[in-house]
Design a protein around this motif. Structure first.
Motif, PDB file in Angstrom:
ATOM      1  N   TRP A 126       0.830  -1.178  -0.241  1.00 34.82           N
ATOM      2  CA  TRP A 126       0.565  -0.549   0.041  1.00 34.82           C
ATOM      3  C   TRP A 126       0.884   1.022  -0.294  1.00 34.82           C
ATOM      4  CZ3 TRP A 126      -5.166  -0.654   3.785  1.00 34.82           C
ATOM      5  CH2 TRP A 126      -5.756  -1.486   3.483  1.00 34.82           C
ATOM      6  N   GLY A 127       0.766   1.980  -0.910  1.00 34.93           N
ATOM      7  CA  GLY A 127       1.308   3.675  -0.698  1.00 34.93           C
ATOM      8  C   GLY A 127       0.128   4.615   0.358  1.00 34.93           C
ATOM      9  N   TYR A 128       0.715   5.796  -0.061  1.00 35.59           N
ATOM     10  CA  TYR A 128       0.383   6.670   0.522  1.00 35.59           C
ATOM     11  C   TYR A 128      -1.753   6.906   0.100  1.00 35.59           C
ATOM     12  CZ  TYR A 128       1.749   9.919  -3.331  1.00 35.59           C
ATOM     13  OH  TYR A 128       2.115  10.501  -3.919  1.00 35.59           O
ATOM     14  N   ALA A 129      -1.708   7.291  -0.506  1.00 40.95           N
ATOM     15  CA  ALA A 129      -3.005   7.509  -1.193  1.00 40.95           C
ATOM     16  C   ALA A 129      -3.343   6.070  -1.634  1.00 40.95           C
ATOM     17  CB  ALA A 129      -3.236   7.724  -3.023  1.00 40.95           C
ATOM     18  N   ARG A 130      -3.995   4.568  -0.908  1.00 38.86           N
ATOM     19  CA  ARG A 130      -4.629   3.668  -0.617  1.00 38.86           C
ATOM     20  C   ARG A 130      -4.780   4.024   0.878  1.00 38.86           C
ATOM     21  NH1 ARG A 130      -5.473  -1.677  -1.779  1.00 38.86           N
ATOM     22  NH2 ARG A 130      -7.517  -2.089  -0.341  1.00 38.86           N
ATOM     23  N   ILE A 131      -4.021   4.512   1.991  1.00 43.94           N
ATOM     24  CA  ILE A 131      -3.728   5.077   3.078  1.00 43.94           C
ATOM     25  C   ILE A 131      -5.102   5.387   2.936  1.00 43.94           C
ATOM     26  CG2 ILE A 131      -2.695   5.179   5.707  1.00 43.94           C
ATOM     27  CD1 ILE A 131      -0.504   3.045   3.920  1.00 43.94           C
ATOM     28  N   VAL A 132      -5.054   6.879   2.343  1.00 41.99           N
ATOM     29  CA  VAL A 132      -6.117   8.138   2.828  1.00 41.99           C
ATOM     30  C   VAL A 132      -7.330   7.350   3.105  1.00 41.99           C
ATOM     31  CG1 VAL A 132      -6.684   9.931   1.729  1.00 41.99           C
ATOM     32  CG2 VAL A 132      -4.267   9.532   2.353  1.00 41.99           C
ATOM     33  N   GLY A 133      -7.380   6.046   1.339  1.00 40.77           N
ATOM     34  CA  GLY A 133      -8.699   6.036   0.938  1.00 40.77           C
ATOM     35  C   GLY A 133      -9.224   5.352   1.821  1.00 40.77           C
ATOM     36  N   GLU A 134      -8.432   3.904   2.854  1.00 45.02           N
ATOM     37  CA  GLU A 134      -8.675   3.184   4.111  1.00 45.02           C
ATOM     38  C   GLU A 134      -8.979   4.345   5.193  1.00 45.02           C
ATOM     39  OE1 GLU A 134      -8.918   0.099   3.950  1.00 45.02           O
ATOM     40  OE2 GLU A 134      -9.006  -0.224   2.402  1.00 45.02           O
ATOM     41  N   LEU A 135      -8.349   5.337   5.633  1.00 42.87           N
ATOM     42  CA  LEU A 135      -8.507   5.750   6.623  1.00 42.87           C
ATOM     43  C   LEU A 135      -9.688   6.827   6.383  1.00 42.87           C
ATOM     44  CD1 LEU A 135      -5.361   7.599   7.506  1.00 42.87           C
ATOM     45  CD2 LEU A 135      -6.352   6.177   8.957  1.00 42.87           C
ATOM     46  N   GLY A 136     -10.508   7.347   5.398  1.00 36.53           N
ATOM     47  CA  GLY A 136     -11.588   8.078   4.371  1.00 36.53           C
ATOM     48  C   GLY A 136     -12.652   6.746   5.148  1.00 36.53           C
TER      49      GLY A 136
END
Length: 360
Positions: A126-136
């Motif tokens: 996972w990159g930072y963009a995917r992690i942002v999506g999971e946090l959302g």
């Protein structure tokens, strides 16, 4: 007498009296300060008191109105330079912006920071963009640069290599369908000579459950064919729900053995030469059974060997906690109570012990 001259004389006389009165007041204050200093020095050894911040503010404000020349004449408790320095400090504090409320991006919450690190470590691809999506999805709104900075600060790559796959990750991706098999040997006294027995077992890599498939002193191809049938038995075979079996390059894993497995829908995978670490779970079981049980006993019959191995495997599968699965037993027989008297179940004369609470 001229009225103007009379008025001027009268003003000068009054001014003289006021000036004399002021000098008398100043002289009295000087003497009073001198007396206070003497008492202070007698009690503390110092002739200058310590002032609070509020007292310094009041003294500095008054000192600025008098000026340095006047302060030198009236003998104050602190020097004129000190009073004027206090005044300059007050001016500096008035225009000091370091204590003003900070503006800009707020600090990331500790809970969100821990989630970012947890996602990144548990999901290396996972990159930072995917992690942002999971946090959302969890109700946390965080920008991508914030997540990237958190990963950088903790030594993690914000843009990892998504094609990289470790052996451990590969095994976990195939847990449900993957099993491993191997042999270990035990020496048994038989008619005053040592006979080497081979023990074939299968371990479920997901649950760590071990099944003893067969024990024989001189296994051959026919015996291995029967073991393959036992492994793939549709009712109680350890491979009945598996699609892949890994094993080493032992000659006993014959072509016919692999064909029987394939006919039952189980693919046989040989490991590279001299690579025991690729079958680490099976190797770890062999070490456990030998260290905890077999190396502490002398065997005089095949029946004794089978009994000891069956007792250990039952203890291993039901009673013994395993660190690799959260330090809990594989398949406990009974629900553990949190109250009640503690009891101990012993196997093999107390070599293997299991502690539990009796039902209240």
């Amino acid at each position: 007498m001229n009225l103007g001259l009379l008025l001027q004389f009268w003003v000068v006389a009054i001014a003289g009296r006021i000036n004399a009165y002021q000098h008398a007041v100043i002289a009295y204050k000087d003497e009073e300060i001198r007396c206070l200093r003497e008492q202070l020095k007698k009690s503390t050894g110092k002739d200058r008191p310590r002032f609070t911040n509020q007292q310094r503010i009041r003294l500095a404000t008054k000192a600025k109105e008098l000026g340095r020349a006047t302060l030198c004449k009236i003998n104050p408790l602190v020097t004129p330079d000190t009073l004027l320095r206090w005044h300059r400090k007050l001016i500096a504090q008035k225009y000091d912006s370091s204590r003003a409320p900070k503006t800009g991006r707020p600090v990331i919450a500790e809970e969100i920071k821990e989630l970012v690190l947890q996602f990144a470590r548990q999901n290396p691809g996972w990159g930072y963009a995917r992690i942002v999506g999971e946090l959302g999805k969890l109700g946390h709104t965080v920008c991508e640069s914030t997540v990237s900075n958190v990963l950088h600060a903790n030594g993690l790559d914000p843009v990892p290599d998504r094609d990289k796959l470790s052996w451990d990750d590969f095994l976990k991706a195939h847990w449900d369908s993957l099993a491993a098999t191997d042999f270990f040997t035990v020496e048994v006294w038989h008619h005053f000579r040592l006979v080497r027995y081979l023990v074939l077992f299968v371990i479920d890599l997901k649950t760590r459950k071990v099944t003893i498939v067969g024990i024989a002193p001189e296994p051959d191809g026919q015996w291995m064919k029967q073991m393959a049938r036992n492994m793939t038995d549709c009712f109680d075979g350890p491979l009945k729900d598996k699609t892949m079996l890994i094993h080493d390059r032992d000659p006993l894993f014959t072509k016919k053995f692999r064909q029987i497995l394939k006919a039952a829908g189980v693919s046989s995978k040989k490991l590279p030469p001299r690579s025991p670490n690729l079958n680490a779970y099976a190797e770890r079981f062999v070490r456990s059974i030998k260290h905890e049980c077999l190396n502490k006993m002398i065997f005089f019959s095949e029946k004794q060997l089978r009994h000891v191995i069956n007792e250990y495997v039952e203890h291993y599968n039901i009673e013994r906690p395993h660190q690799g699965i959260g330090n809990v037993p594989i398949e406990p027989v009974e629900e553990q109570s949190v109250v009640g008297k503690i009891a101990c179940r012993q196997r093999l004369g107390g070599m293997l012990k299991h502690y539990y609470r009796k039902a209240a």
